[in-house]
Design an enzyme around this catalytic site. Structure first.
Site, PDB file in Angstrom:
ATOM      1  N   THR A  91      -1.215  -4.224   9.506  1.00 35.95           N
ATOM      2  CA  THR A  91      -2.107  -4.482  10.647  1.00 35.95           C
ATOM      3  C   THR A  91      -2.534  -5.951  10.593  1.00 35.95           C
ATOM      4  OG1 THR A  91      -3.927  -3.611   9.289  1.00 35.95           O
ATOM      5  CG2 THR A  91      -2.998  -2.138  10.933  1.00 35.95           C
ATOM      6  N   PHE A 142     -16.956 -10.551  -8.063  1.00 39.75           N
ATOM      7  CA  PHE A 142     -16.801 -11.364  -6.840  1.00 39.75           C
ATOM      8  C   PHE A 142     -17.821 -12.488  -6.768  1.00 39.75           C
ATOM      9  CE2 PHE A 142     -13.389  -9.562  -4.302  1.00 39.75           C
ATOM     10  CZ  PHE A 142     -13.084  -8.484  -5.109  1.00 39.75           C
ATOM     11  N   LEU A 143     -18.194 -12.984  -7.950  1.00 38.75           N
ATOM     12  CA  LEU A 143     -19.086 -14.155  -8.004  1.00 38.75           C
ATOM     13  C   LEU A 143     -18.389 -15.306  -8.726  1.00 38.75           C
ATOM     14  CD1 LEU A 143     -22.643 -12.662  -8.764  1.00 38.75           C
ATOM     15  CD2 LEU A 143     -21.785 -13.619  -6.607  1.00 38.75           C
ATOM     16  N   PHE A 200      -8.398   1.238  -0.802  1.00 42.04           N
ATOM     17  CA  PHE A 200      -9.208   0.166  -1.392  1.00 42.04           C
ATOM     18  C   PHE A 200      -8.524  -0.510  -2.581  1.00 42.04           C
ATOM     19  CE2 PHE A 200     -12.149   3.058   0.712  1.00 42.04           C
ATOM     20  CZ  PHE A 200     -12.917   2.178   1.451  1.00 42.04           C
ATOM     21  N   LYS A 240     -14.221   0.649   5.576  1.00 39.20           N
ATOM     22  CA  LYS A 240     -13.221  -0.260   4.997  1.00 39.20           C
ATOM     23  C   LYS A 240     -13.514  -1.711   5.379  1.00 39.20           C
ATOM     24  CE  LYS A 240      -9.586  -2.016   3.194  1.00 39.20           C
ATOM     25  NZ  LYS A 240      -9.410  -2.168   1.757  1.00 39.20           N
ATOM     26  N   ARG A 268       0.449 -14.188   1.342  1.00 37.48           N
ATOM     27  CA  ARG A 268      -0.127 -14.132   2.693  1.00 37.48           C
ATOM     28  C   ARG A 268      -1.531 -14.755   2.683  1.00 37.48           C
ATOM     29  NH1 ARG A 268       1.056  -7.858   4.195  1.00 37.48           N
ATOM     30  NH2 ARG A 268       0.879  -7.629   1.953  1.00 37.48           N
ATOM     31  N   LYS A 320      14.829  -3.167   2.487  1.00 39.16           N
ATOM     32  CA  LYS A 320      13.803  -2.738   1.528  1.00 39.16           C
ATOM     33  C   LYS A 320      14.143  -1.357   0.976  1.00 39.16           C
ATOM     34  CE  LYS A 320       9.453  -4.210   2.315  1.00 39.16           C
ATOM     35  NZ  LYS A 320       8.077  -4.295   2.847  1.00 39.16           N
ATOM     36  N   CYS A 328      -5.650  -9.309   3.014  1.00 42.40           N
ATOM     37  CA  CYS A 328      -6.706  -8.461   3.594  1.00 42.40           C
ATOM     38  C   CYS A 328      -7.933  -9.229   4.083  1.00 42.40           C
ATOM     39  CB  CYS A 328      -7.129  -7.411   2.570  1.00 42.40           C
ATOM     40  SG  CYS A 328      -5.829  -6.206   2.247  1.00 42.40           S
ATOM     41  N   VAL A 359       0.827  -1.212   0.000  1.00 40.41           N
ATOM     42  CA  VAL A 359       0.000   0.000   0.000  1.00 40.41           C
ATOM     43  C   VAL A 359       0.861   1.262   0.000  1.00 40.41           C
ATOM     44  CG1 VAL A 359      -1.482   1.368   1.537  1.00 40.41           C
ATOM     45  CG2 VAL A 359      -2.116  -0.950   0.917  1.00 40.41           C
TER      46      VAL A 359
HETATM   47  P1  NAD Z   1       3.178  -4.604   4.052  1.00 35.75           P
HETATM   48  O1  NAD Z   1       3.497  -5.579   5.118  1.00 35.75           O
HETATM   49  O2  NAD Z   1       3.447  -4.933   2.629  1.00 35.75           O
HETATM   50  O3  NAD Z   1       3.930  -3.221   4.360  1.00 35.75           O
HETATM   51  C1  NAD Z   1       4.019  -2.631   5.623  1.00 35.75           C
HETATM   52  C2  NAD Z   1       5.396  -1.962   5.734  1.00 35.75           C
HETATM   53  O4  NAD Z   1       5.430  -1.134   6.905  1.00 35.75           O
HETATM   54  C3  NAD Z   1       6.555  -2.947   5.890  1.00 35.75           C
HETATM   55  O5  NAD Z   1       7.490  -2.724   4.850  1.00 35.75           O
HETATM   56  C4  NAD Z   1       7.142  -2.597   7.274  1.00 35.75           C
HETATM   57  O6  NAD Z   1       8.557  -2.759   7.310  1.00 35.75           O
HETATM   58  C5  NAD Z   1       6.737  -1.150   7.418  1.00 35.75           C
HETATM   59  N1  NAD Z   1       6.698  -0.617   8.807  1.00 35.75           N
HETATM   60  C6  NAD Z   1       6.106  -1.142   9.895  1.00 35.75           C
HETATM   61  N2  NAD Z   1       6.269  -0.329  10.955  1.00 35.75           N
HETATM   62  C7  NAD Z   1       6.975   0.748  10.530  1.00 35.75           C
HETATM   63  C8  NAD Z   1       7.445   1.948  11.135  1.00 35.75           C
HETATM   64  N3  NAD Z   1       7.207   2.215  12.427  1.00 35.75           N
HETATM   65  N4  NAD Z   1       8.130   2.819  10.387  1.00 35.75           N
HETATM   66  C9  NAD Z   1       8.362   2.578   9.074  1.00 35.75           C
HETATM   67  N5  NAD Z   1       7.930   1.460   8.430  1.00 35.75           N
HETATM   68  C10 NAD Z   1       7.242   0.568   9.148  1.00 35.75           C
HETATM   69  O7  NAD Z   1       1.625  -4.245   4.263  1.00 35.75           O
HETATM   70  P2  NAD Z   1       0.562  -3.780   3.148  1.00 35.75           P
HETATM   71  O8  NAD Z   1       0.045  -4.940   2.411  1.00 35.75           O
HETATM   72  O9  NAD Z   1       1.130  -2.621   2.401  1.00 35.75           O
HETATM   73  O10 NAD Z   1      -0.613  -3.276   4.107  1.00 35.75           O
HETATM   74  C11 NAD Z   1      -0.515  -2.091   4.864  1.00 35.75           C
HETATM   75  C12 NAD Z   1      -1.885  -1.734   5.379  1.00 35.75           C
HETATM   76  O11 NAD Z   1      -2.762  -1.430   4.300  1.00 35.75           O
HETATM   77  C13 NAD Z   1      -2.574  -2.843   6.170  1.00 35.75           C
HETATM   78  O12 NAD Z   1      -3.341  -2.278   7.203  1.00 35.75           O
HETATM   79  C14 NAD Z   1      -3.491  -3.471   5.141  1.00 35.75           C
HETATM   80  O13 NAD Z   1      -4.619  -4.095   5.727  1.00 35.75           O
HETATM   81  C15 NAD Z   1      -3.915  -2.257   4.337  1.00 35.75           C
HETATM   82  N6  NAD Z   1      -4.316  -2.552   2.964  1.00 35.75           N
HETATM   83  C16 NAD Z   1      -3.612  -3.444   2.219  1.00 35.75           C
HETATM   84  C17 NAD Z   1      -4.003  -3.698   0.905  1.00 35.75           C
HETATM   85  C18 NAD Z   1      -3.235  -4.698   0.057  1.00 35.75           C
HETATM   86  O14 NAD Z   1      -3.748  -5.071  -0.995  1.00 35.75           O
HETATM   87  N7  NAD Z   1      -2.057  -5.146   0.457  1.00 35.75           N
HETATM   88  C19 NAD Z   1      -5.098  -3.032   0.354  1.00 35.75           C
HETATM   89  C20 NAD Z   1      -5.775  -2.106   1.136  1.00 35.75           C
HETATM   90  C21 NAD Z   1      -5.383  -1.877   2.442  1.00 35.75           C
END
Ligand code: NAD
Length: 447
Positions: free
Chosen positions: A86, A252-253, A152, A207, A331, A35, A263, A11
Site C-alpha cells: 500500500t 525509539f529515542l 506490527f 495501525k 524504500r 519471485k 512504513c 509481510v
Molecule cells: P512488498 O512490496 O514487499 O510485498 C507486496 C507483494 O504483493 C509484492 O511481492 C507484490 O508482487 C504482491 N502483490 C501485489 N498485488 C498482488 C496480487 N493482486 N496478487 C498477488 N500478489 C500481489 O510489501 P510489504 O513490505 O510486505 O508490505 C505489505 C503491506 O504490509 C503494506 O501495506 C505495508 O504497509 C504493511 N506492513 C509492512 C511492514 C514491513 O515491515 N514491511 C510491516 C507491517 C506492515
C-alpha cells in the site's frame, strides 16, 4: 486450517512462514512470477534473518507452498489474508489501494465455502468496508466476512516479532470470523500474547496511530538532539534520562538521520491525509512529517560542515544504505537523499552496505559501490555512518585513517564514543552530542 497469503513480500512471506510453523497449511501467492520461481527453487527474495531456515523447514514439512495461481488457492482456503503493498500514491500522499482492491476482486471471483478475508496490509480507515463492497458486488452469493488484522512486525526482527508480538489486533464484530481467527492465532493465545478484538475501523486506525506515534517519538528526540548541539548537552543522556520514566520508555529515542523505510514515511503521510479529509487534522503528525523531511538535508549539511564547508573535488565514504540494519530494504531510506545532497555539493561518493547495494544500484548511477567499509574509505576526505549495522560498530580506526585523505568521521547513529574516535586521530561529528566548545559561552551567558 488452510490459509492463503496474497502478496509474498516482507509481510506476506514472513507471516505465511510463521503461520505454517504454527501448523497451518499455507499457500503464499504472488503475481510476481520471478519471485514465486525463486521461492520454489528454495531461494528467499529478501534479506531477513533466519527466514531462509523457517521457509525451508516448513516447505519440507509440506505445510508451505508458493504459487501465482490465486484462483485455485483461494477456492480451497478457510482464511485469505491480503498482504499486498500500500505505497504512497503519487501526487497526493494518500495510500494507493489499487493492489488491495485488485486482490479483493480476484479473491471474490474464487470464493467457495465460508471464507474469512483479512486485510493484513496497512490500510486507511474504511478500507475494510470498501473491500467488502467490492467482494459483494463481484460475487453476491459469497459466504464471506471481511476482517482487519494489521501487522506490527519490524523488518530485521520480523520472525521474533510475529511469534512473540506485543499484541495482536483483530477488527471484526462477526462471531464466526472471530472463532476462525482465534484458531489461526491459537499458539499465541496459548502463549498469552495480548489479543485485542475490536471493530474493523478501529483496528485499521490502531495501525496508523501506532506508526505515527513511533515516528513522532523519533522526530521528537531528533529535535531535542538539535537543541543539545546548541546548548552543550548530550542527547544520549537526555534520552536515557527520559526513557527511564516508565510513562515514556527507552525505545525509539535514538537520535539519528530521521526515520525512513517502507512504513513510517508513507503511513504518516496517509494518516495525515485521512485526517485532513475528515476535517480533523493531526497537527503533530503534520509537523513530524515536515521535520523529518527537512532532516535529511540537515544531515548532509552536517557532513559538509565537518569537511570544512566544501566538498568539491573530495570523496566521501558512506557506510549504510538500508533504512536500518538487518534488512535489504532501501524504500524511503534517508541514505538516498543524503547521498544525493552530498553529490549536489560536489562530492564523489563511495558506498558500502552489507545487504542493500543490489537494490540501491539502479537508484545511484554515479556512485562507486565498494567491497567493504575499508574499501569505501579509500581516498575519502570524510566517512559517514548512515546505518548502524553491527559490522560498522567496531571498525579499525587506524586502518581507516591509513587509507583516508583526511580523518573525518561523521557518525549519524552515535555508535562511537567521541573520545575514542578523537584519540584515534579523527575529527568527529555525531548527532546531538555537542562539541565541548559550545558549552562555555552558554555558561558565561548564564552568569
Ligand atoms: P512488498 O512490496 O514487499 O510485498 C507486496 C507483494 O504483493 C509484492 O511481492 C507484490 O508482487 C504482491 N502483490 C501485489 N498485488 C498482488 C496480487 N493482486 N496478487 C498477488 N500478489 C500481489 O510489501 P510489504 O513490505 O510486505 O508490505 C505489505 C503491506 O504490509 C503494506 O501495506 C505495508 O504497509 C504493511 N506492513 C509492512 C511492514 C514491513 O515491515 N514491511 C510491516 C507491517 C506492515
Amino acid at each position: 486450517m488452510r490459509l492463503v497469503m496474497i502478496g509474498s513480500g516482507y509481510v506476506g512471506l514472513v507471516s505465511g512462514a510463521c503461520f505454517a510453523d504454527f501448523g497451518h497449511e499455507v499457500v503464499c501467492v504472488d503475481k510476481d512470477a520471478a519471485k514465486v520461481a525463486m521461492l520454489r527453487a528454495g531461494r528467499i527474495p529478501i534479506y531477513e534473518p533466519m527466514l531462509d531456515q523457517l521457509v525451508a523447514h516448513n516447505v519440507a514439512a509440506g505445510r508451505l507452498s508458493f504459487t501465482t495461481d490465486l484462483a485455485e488457492s483461494v477456492r480451497a482456503a478457510d482464511v485469505v489474508f491480503i498482504g499486498v503493498g500500500t505505497p504512497a500514491r503519487r501526487g497526493d500522499g494518500h495510500a494507493d489501494l489499487s493492489y488491495v482492491h485488485g486482490a479483493a476482486r480476484e479473491i471474490a471471483r474464487n470464493l467457495a465455502d465460508f471464507t474469512v478475508v483479512v486485510t493484513k496490509s496497512t490500510v486507511p480507515v474504511g478500507t475494510g468496508d470498501e473491500v467488502e463492497r467490492i467482494i459483494r458486488e463481484t460475487n453476491p452469493a459469497a459466504d464471506v466476512v471481511v476482517a482487519s488484522n494489521p501487522e506490527f512486525l519490524r523488518e530485521g526482527a520480523a520472525i521474533e516479532d510475529f511469534k512473540r508480538p506485543d499484541r495482536i489486533v483483530i477488527g471484526t464484530e462477526d462471531a464466526r470470523a472471530r472463532a476462525v481467527l482465534e484458531e489461526v492465532y491459537r499458539p499465541l493465545f496459548l502463549n498469552r500474547s495480548p489479543i485485542l478484538f475490536t471493530r474493523r475501523r478501529t483496528s485499521e486506525l490502531i495501525k496508523y496511530a501506532a506508526n505515527a506515534f513511533l515516528a513522532m517519538k523519533i522526530t521528537f528526540i531528533n529535535e531535542i538532539a538539535d537543541l543539545c548541539e546548541q546548548v552543550g548537552a548530550d542527547v544520549q543522556e537526555v534520552a536515557r534520562g527520559i526513557g527511564l520514566d516508565n510513562r515514556i520508555g527507552p525505545k525509539f529515542l535514538h537520535a539519528g538521520p530521521g526515520y525512513g523505510g517502507s512504513c513510517f514515511p508513507k503511513d504518516t503521510l496517509a494518516l495525515m491525509k485521512t485526517a485532513q479529509d475528515h476535517g480533523a487534522p493531526l497537527r503533530l503528525v503534520e509537523a513530524t512529517v515536515a521535520v523529518n523531511d527537512a532532516r535529511k538535508r540537515a544531515m548532509a549539511r552536517k557532513v559538509i560542515h565537518a569537511a570544512d564547508g566544501d566538498l568539491r573535488g573530495k570523496t566521501v565514504a558512506v557506510l549504510g544504505l538500508t533504512f536500518k540494519p538487518n534488512t535489504d530494504d532501501i524504500r524511503d531510506t534517508p541514505a538516498l537523499p543524503i547521498v544525493q545532497a552530498l553529490q549536489d555539493a560536489g562530492a564523489e561518493i563511495r558506498v558500502y552496505d552489507p545487504q542493500g547495494m543490489e537494490a540501491a544500484e539502479p537508484l545511484l548511477p554515479d556512485v562507486t559501490f565498494a567491497r567493504s567499509a575499508y574499501d569505501a574509505a579509500e581516498g575519502a576526505s570524510a566517512l559517514v555512518i548512515v546505518t548502524e549495522w553491527d559490522a560498522f560498530r567496531a571498525l579499525d580506526l587506524a586502518r581507516l585513517r591509513a587509507v583516508m585523505v583526511r580523518a573525518v568521521l561523521v557518525d549519524l547513529r552515535n555508535i562511537y564514543q567521541p573520545d575514542e574516535v578523537e584519540r584515534a586521530g579523527f575529527a568527529y561529528a555525531s548527532v546531538g552530542r555537542s562539541a565541548p566548545h559550545l558549552a562555555e559561552p552558554m555558561l558565561e551567558a548564564a552568569e
